[in-house]
Design a protein around this motif. Structure first.
Motif, PDB file in Angstrom:
ATOM      1  N   CYS A   1     -17.361 -12.987   8.212  1.00  6.95           N
ATOM      2  CA  CYS A   1     -17.743 -13.158   9.619  1.00  6.95           C
ATOM      3  C   CYS A   1     -17.772 -14.631  10.005  1.00  6.95           C
ATOM      4  O   CYS A   1     -17.372 -15.010  11.110  1.00  6.95           O
ATOM      5  CB  CYS A   1     -19.114 -12.527   9.870  1.00  6.95           C
ATOM      6  SG  CYS A   1     -19.157 -10.726   9.687  1.00  6.95           S
ATOM      7  N   ALA A   2     -18.274 -15.471   9.098  1.00  5.38           N
ATOM      8  CA  ALA A   2     -18.389 -16.898   9.405  1.00  5.38           C
ATOM      9  C   ALA A   2     -17.041 -17.608   9.418  1.00  5.38           C
ATOM     10  O   ALA A   2     -16.879 -18.634  10.089  1.00  5.38           O
ATOM     11  CB  ALA A   2     -19.316 -17.571   8.388  1.00  5.38           C
TER      12      ALA A   2
ATOM     13  N   VAL B   1     -16.302 -13.899  17.334  1.00  9.62           N
ATOM     14  CA  VAL B   1     -17.352 -12.912  17.097  1.00  9.62           C
ATOM     15  C   VAL B   1     -18.005 -12.543  18.426  1.00  9.62           C
ATOM     16  O   VAL B   1     -18.402 -13.420  19.205  1.00  9.62           O
ATOM     17  CB  VAL B   1     -18.409 -13.451  16.116  1.00  9.62           C
ATOM     18  CG1 VAL B   1     -19.533 -12.436  15.932  1.00  9.62           C
ATOM     19  CG2 VAL B   1     -17.768 -13.792  14.775  1.00  9.62           C
TER      20      VAL B   1
ATOM     21  N   THR C   1     -24.583 -15.337  12.107  1.00 12.28           N
ATOM     22  CA  THR C   1     -24.836 -14.958  10.718  1.00 12.28           C
ATOM     23  C   THR C   1     -26.136 -15.504  10.149  1.00 12.28           C
ATOM     24  O   THR C   1     -26.554 -15.070   9.080  1.00 12.28           O
ATOM     25  CB  THR C   1     -23.668 -15.403   9.815  1.00 12.28           C
ATOM     26  OG1 THR C   1     -23.450 -16.816   9.968  1.00 12.28           O
ATOM     27  CG2 THR C   1     -22.390 -14.664  10.184  1.00 12.28           C
TER      28      THR C   1
ATOM     29  N   GLU D   1     -17.187 -18.230  14.662  1.00 14.46           N
ATOM     30  CA  GLU D   1     -18.449 -17.670  15.157  1.00 14.46           C
ATOM     31  C   GLU D   1     -18.700 -18.004  16.620  1.00 14.46           C
ATOM     32  O   GLU D   1     -19.043 -17.135  17.414  1.00 14.46           O
ATOM     33  CB  GLU D   1     -19.627 -18.172  14.315  1.00 14.46           C
ATOM     34  CG  GLU D   1     -19.813 -17.421  13.020  1.00 14.46           C
ATOM     35  CD  GLU D   1     -21.239 -17.483  12.531  1.00 14.46           C
ATOM     36  OE1 GLU D   1     -22.179 -17.455  13.359  1.00 14.46           O
ATOM     37  OE2 GLU D   1     -21.430 -17.560  11.298  1.00 14.46           O
ATOM     38  N   THR D   2     -18.559 -19.266  16.974  1.00 19.83           N
ATOM     39  CA  THR D   2     -18.964 -19.674  18.327  1.00 19.83           C
ATOM     40  C   THR D   2     -17.916 -20.546  19.004  1.00 19.83           C
ATOM     41  O   THR D   2     -18.258 -21.403  19.822  1.00 19.83           O
ATOM     42  CB  THR D   2     -20.311 -20.421  18.276  1.00 19.83           C
ATOM     43  OG1 THR D   2     -20.223 -21.521  17.358  1.00 19.83           O
ATOM     44  CG2 THR D   2     -21.423 -19.488  17.831  1.00 19.83           C
TER      45      THR D   2
ATOM     46  N   SER E   1     -25.840 -21.263  12.065  1.00 16.19           N
ATOM     47  CA  SER E   1     -24.762 -20.325  12.382  1.00 16.19           C
ATOM     48  C   SER E   1     -25.348 -19.188  13.203  1.00 16.19           C
ATOM     49  O   SER E   1     -26.175 -18.422  12.716  1.00 16.19           O
ATOM     50  CB  SER E   1     -24.137 -19.788  11.088  1.00 16.19           C
ATOM     51  OG  SER E   1     -23.588 -20.840  10.329  1.00 16.19           O
TER      52      SER E   1
END
Length: 339
Positions: free
Chosen positions: A177-178, A184, A219, A253-254, A216
């Motif tokens: 996921c990271a 995400v 996560t 992630e962002t 993060s």
């Protein structure tokens, strides 16, 4: 002896004793939580870290898979962050963080991970083991897992296939996921509705302040709000809530996040959660008005400060962050020291 780890019922607040230091609970994992704890231990002597337990990579992932234990890495980093600035603290920080370099099975393992897991096996209690390590280090605070079982993060990710930017894909595992190439959109935990650490719930209910981030976002920060009993405590606690924003977006992630986007995502995952203070770096917030608008919708106020190390990396400066925390936690004109 380390603190008792019996899952007692939360104590009643002690009613606004302004002579004691503020009780602060910090949530997160990894380098973001390390930064906040390194600063908070300089502001208060009563700090508790509640740490994510979903890491599945590196030394932590190997120990988790082989022994069935909580992944110790983020817990180790939190303990290291709470070590003092004296020779004892510096030495134990280095010991905990030291990784073996070899051609054998020990390669990549952190000494602190092995020490923590050894105590877990000897004591049969994850919280007791962490308390013993904290006592050995002379840690300026306590470290607790957010759940009593290892967790897996599952994320809905858009654009894993660049040819289909709007298509959603389920990605499982914290490392996956990271490091995803997509964006995400949301996260969930496996098992669903995992058990919270009773001591973590108790700490939140007794706190004066709860600090989310930096870290993060999907996560390390948001997973705390996906553990039902812990989420309920975070929503209903009489503690004030602070959100410390990141200095830059994190790939995958962002990506593309504006400062206010972090808060919008937080609201999507926990719509009942109120926020009292949002702390952001002046160099990160180009236009404060959109951020102020979202902060206001959450019921809080915006605090801007220079928080960057200034070395060209998007990392928080511990001294600057400590000064900002101190200004909010100790001199907040609206603060009523009633947890």
């Amino acid at each position: 002896m380390p603190k008792s780890t019996e899952p007692d019922e939360p104590d009643e607040p002690d009613g606004g004793d302004v002579s004691r230091p503020p009780r602060v609970v910090a949530l997160g994992g990894g380098h973001g939580l390390y930064a906040s704890l390194s600063a908070l231990r300089r502001v208060t002597t009563d700090v508790t870290a509640i740490v994510t337990v979903a890491d599945d990579g590196g030394s932590s992932g190997r120990l988790r898979e082989e022994l069935g234990v909580l992944p110790p890495g983020d817990l180790r980093m939190a303990l290291a962050a709470l070590c003092g600035d004296d020779e004892w603290g510096h030495t134990w920080t280095q010991v905990l963080q030291h990784r073996f370099r070899s051609e054998g099975d020990l390669h990549g393992h952190a000494v602190g991970n092995l020490l923590i897991v050894a105590l877990w096996e000897l004591l049969g209690d994850s919280v007791a083991g962490l308390d013993w390590v904290g006592q050995l280090l002379g840690a300026h605070g306590r470290v607790l897992p957010m759940s009593s079982v290892p967790l897996e993060i599952s994320a809905e990710v858009a654009g894993v296939d660049p040819a289909r930017p709007d298509e959603l894909t389920t990605v499982r595992g914290q490392v996956a996921c990271a490091s995803t190439n997509g964006r995400v959109r949301s996260v969930s935990l496996l098992p669903e509705q995992p058990p919270a650490s009773a001591q973590a719930v108790k700490a939140v209910r007794e706190a004066d302040w709860v600090v989310f981030g930096p870290g993060s976002w999907f996560t390390s920060v948001l997973p705390h709000l996906l553990v039902p009993d812990l989420a309920n405590a975070l929503i209903t606690t009489r503690a004030k809530r602070m959100v410390a924003l990141n200095l830059s977006p994190q790939k995958g992630e962002t990506d593309g996040f504006r400062p206010e986007t972090y808060l919008e995502v937080l609201r999507e995952h926990a719509p009942e959660l109120g926020v009292d203070v949002v702390l952001a770096d002046t160099g990160t917030v180009e236009d404060p008005f959109p951020l102020m608008s979202v902060v206001g919708e959450l019921g809080g106020r915006l605090e801007l400060a220079d928080l960057n190390r200034g070395d060209g990396t998007p990392r928080h400066d511990s001294d600057k962050l400590a000064a900002a925390f101190e200004r909010v936690l100790l001199t907040d004109p609206e603060e009523e020291r009633e947890p």
